[in-house]
Write an enzyme that holds these catalytic residues in place. Sequence first.
Site, mmCIF file in Angstrom:
data_model
loop_
_atom_site.group_PDB
_atom_site.id
_atom_site.type_symbol
_atom_site.label_atom_id
_atom_site.label_comp_id
_atom_site.label_asym_id
_atom_site.label_seq_id
_atom_site.Cartn_x
_atom_site.Cartn_y
_atom_site.Cartn_z
ATOM 1 C CE LYS A 11 34.433 38.765 30.807
ATOM 2 N NZ LYS A 11 35.576 39.569 30.394
ATOM 3 C CG ASP A 141 32.159 41.782 32.586
ATOM 4 O OD1 ASP A 141 31.752 42.674 31.812
ATOM 5 O OD2 ASP A 141 33.351 41.495 32.741
#
Length: 295
Positions: A11, A141
């Site tokens: 990401k 995350d």
Amino acid sequence: MNTVTLKAPAKINLTLEVSSADDGTGYHNLSTIFQSLELADTLTIEKASSLSFDIKDNLNSGLEIPADESNLVIKALRLLEKLSGKSLPCHVSLEKNIPAGGGLGGGSADCAAALKGLNELFCLGLCQKELAQAAAKLGADVSFGITGGTALGTGRGEIIEKLPDAPAYEICLLIPPQGLSTPSVYRKWDELPDNKKHQHNRKPSLIIKNMLSRTWDDKLFLESLSNDLEEPAFELYPQLRAIKDSMEKAGCRKAMLCGSGSTLFGILGNSGRKELASELSKFGNLAFTKFRSIQ
Ligand code: C5P
């Protein structure tokens, strides 16, 4: 079913606004737009008589990634064993394609894939919300890894609101030789004077969130890309600022730090990959990928 294979995508953060300093919990509140990439690790889980785990480093980075209880994949398995009250014997193999320690969320992505894969393989019956709750216990995350695509993260980054996918922009990733530790970057942010704490005087995460529900504005998107962790990361690793400038001079339409760094991403423009590689390879490893859509 005896085996599952899952992609664990890297990401980047298209925006990252730190909204409040560490309040004693060790974490900061933030508002961020996460974006999954096509670049991904591959996780395969096979039922077995006992637990075993191996890691194949396709990057030959020389970085030692521990295949033990400290690895987030095994932490995910232990948490699911605790929640389900069952033992989950399996052989896990992880192929690493995402550089470690670069702000690309590789460890968190592997952890989220392990939660999803084990839930499926052992028919544990956890719904998306329960998986996200388990994910939040394992790292800020990890929750995003359960959702993927394009999403808004608030709180520590673990409160996820799925957004429509952003257009599939092509990007390059520049991975400098030295990594940065996430806690030190956040600590450095705490020490910055107020005028250096924020990279943008608007609310970039909200601007992009709004754009995703209307007509896409390419120019506004590029202007909105911003990351409050750039300033502290650049203070800790001054060469990064020069690398960012070189990426933009070499033809990237915009370059920015990934998460807490030290990887930088650049939105590709008209310059060819060969041209970029010849200008930028001297700064570190260069890889090409694009935004991943899930809808
Ligand atoms: O949750 P995760 O293990 O990914 O976070 C690593 C470190 O990054 C935390 O221990 C904390 O120092 C810092 N962090 C933070 N605020 C956040 C996310 C991470 O200070 N919202």
